[in-house]
Design an enzyme around this catalytic site. Structure first.
Site, mmCIF file in Angstrom:
data_model
loop_
_atom_site.group_PDB
_atom_site.id
_atom_site.type_symbol
_atom_site.label_atom_id
_atom_site.label_comp_id
_atom_site.label_asym_id
_atom_site.label_seq_id
_atom_site.Cartn_x
_atom_site.Cartn_y
_atom_site.Cartn_z
ATOM 1 N N SER A 111 11.964 11.266 8.571
ATOM 2 C CA SER A 111 11.795 12.717 8.461
ATOM 3 C C SER A 111 12.335 13.436 9.701
ATOM 4 O O SER A 111 12.405 12.860 10.785
ATOM 5 C CB SER A 111 10.314 13.060 8.286
ATOM 6 O OG SER A 111 9.782 12.369 7.185
HETATM 7 N N1 SAH Z 1 7.082 8.482 7.615
HETATM 8 C C1 SAH Z 1 8.513 8.220 7.596
HETATM 9 C C2 SAH Z 1 9.181 8.867 6.420
HETATM 10 C C3 SAH Z 1 9.622 7.861 5.433
HETATM 11 S S1 SAH Z 1 10.357 8.547 3.985
HETATM 12 C C4 SAH Z 1 9.084 8.685 8.914
HETATM 13 O O1 SAH Z 1 8.470 8.509 9.925
HETATM 14 O O2 SAH Z 1 10.163 9.195 8.980
HETATM 15 C C5 SAH Z 1 9.049 8.415 2.834
HETATM 16 C C6 SAH Z 1 8.582 7.027 2.510
HETATM 17 O O3 SAH Z 1 7.588 7.153 1.502
HETATM 18 C C7 SAH Z 1 9.623 6.078 1.943
HETATM 19 O O4 SAH Z 1 9.726 4.963 2.770
HETATM 20 C C8 SAH Z 1 9.094 5.709 0.577
HETATM 21 O O5 SAH Z 1 9.329 4.375 0.203
HETATM 22 C C9 SAH Z 1 7.609 5.967 0.762
HETATM 23 N N2 SAH Z 1 6.836 6.148 -0.470
HETATM 24 C C10 SAH Z 1 7.143 6.830 -1.592
HETATM 25 N N3 SAH Z 1 6.160 6.727 -2.500
HETATM 26 C C11 SAH Z 1 5.182 5.956 -1.929
HETATM 27 C C12 SAH Z 1 3.921 5.476 -2.352
HETATM 28 N N4 SAH Z 1 3.414 5.740 -3.569
HETATM 29 N N5 SAH Z 1 3.213 4.717 -1.496
HETATM 30 C C13 SAH Z 1 3.673 4.401 -0.269
HETATM 31 N N6 SAH Z 1 4.867 4.818 0.176
HETATM 32 C C14 SAH Z 1 5.618 5.591 -0.625
#
Ligand code: SAH
Length: 287
Positions: free
Chosen positions: A137
């Site tokens: 993000s």
């Molecule tokens: N927190 C991260 C952002 C990752 S993007 C950062 O520090 O930048 C969002 C993430 O959410 C992805 O890795 C995706 O696989 C995860 N995601 C989507 N649906 C999910 C779910 N139901 N449970 C756990 N993770 C999920």
């Protein structure tokens, strides 16, 4: 669902070694990629943590072994510290005010969460690919969401849905007592473990599972933060908030907004819609 191997009874203090390696990788493009104005803003905003240094804000908050202090031990890490300060200055310009959140953003080396080919872009305010069609993000949105979640008061136990590469979990670890983070893609769960391990952060627990179910065995949480957007916030998560707890989530399909939900009583939640945002989709199940 709990992965015992993903616990981190370790300390943040060894971050410098990996950080230094990352710096030498990314520093050549530093001067070309960072807008000069950002560096000027950084200098102008040198006192952005209310006149205190980042280290002192973190230490006042009970955060020990901040990488900031150790980064002063050699010239190269200082380059990254300056660039991170510039990034934080831009996040402030966009309206984030919480000094503890800003200090945490300044302390965590974002370049260590992305692949080496993209490390030179680590401190621009952009989301970047982390593989498996997912992204890390933007620093602004990480800071903004944590600021909103924190404005309910001190954060004890916090749950993050969507660990991705682990960056936001690391930022959260400096503003909350205990951080639990769930990722549904096994390879990203492993990536986050690998990224976080050298930082030796003692208060993060990573789980491989479907975050839509939350972590009932650990609940309730003072704060829940979703890093992926569903059409609505899963009911299971609402029920895992403490009374007085806050959940912040991107919601929507094509057009997404940040939604803040506060649990005001056992069976009562208050919702408000904040700014527009753009996140990867929240998906069911595990892969
Ligand atoms: N927190 C991260 C952002 C990752 S993007 C950062 O520090 O930048 C969002 C993430 O959410 C992805 O890795 C995706 O696989 C995860 N995601 C989507 N649906 C999910 C779910 N139901 N449970 C756990 N993770 C999920």
């Amino acid at each position: 669902m709990t992965d015992k191997g993903s616990r981190f009874p370790l300390r943040l203090s060894s971050v410098v070694d990996k950080s230094s390696r990352g710096e030498s990788r990314s520093s050549p493009s530093v001067h070309t990629e960072m807008p000069q104005t950002a560096m000027k803003n950084a200098a102008k905003n040198a006192l952005h943590t209310g006149g205190r240094s980042t280290a002192s804000v973190l230490s006042a908050a009970g955060v020990v072994n901040s990488p900031i202090r150790q980064e002063n031990t050699s010239a190269i890490p200082l380059v990254s510290a300056n660039i991170r300060r510039a990034m934080v200055a831009r996040v402030m310009d966009q309206g984030v005010k919480d000094s503890l959140v800003l200090a945490a953003l300044e302390a965590i080396p974002r370049h260590m969460f992305i692949e080496s080919g993209l490390a030179s872009q680590a401190y621009i305010d952009a989301s970047l690919p982390i593989g498996h069609h997912q992204t890390i993000s933007k620093p602004y949105i990480v800071a903004r969401m944590i600021e909103i979640m924190r404005s309910g008061g001190e954060l004890g136990r916090v749950l993050e849905i969507g660990t991705g590469c682990g960056y936001q979990a690391a930022v959260l670890s400096l503003v909350a007592r205990d951080v639990y983070s769930i990722e549904r893609i096994k390879a990203l769960h492993e990536l986050a473990k690998n990224n976080l391990r050298p930082m030796r952060i003692p208060n993060i627990r990573l789980h491989y599972g479907d975050g839509m179910l939350g972590l009932p065995q650990v609940a309730p949480f003072d704060g829940i933060i979703l890093a992926a957007a569903g059409l609505e916030v899963p009911q299971a998560l609402l029920e895992q908030l403490t009374i007085g707890g806050r959940l912040i989530a991107p919601v929507g399909g094509g057009r997404q907004v940040l939604q803040l939900i506060e649990r005001v009583a056992k069976l009562e939640w208050k919702s408000s819609i904040l700014e527009q945002c753009h996140f990867v989709p929240l998906r069911q199940g595990m892969v």
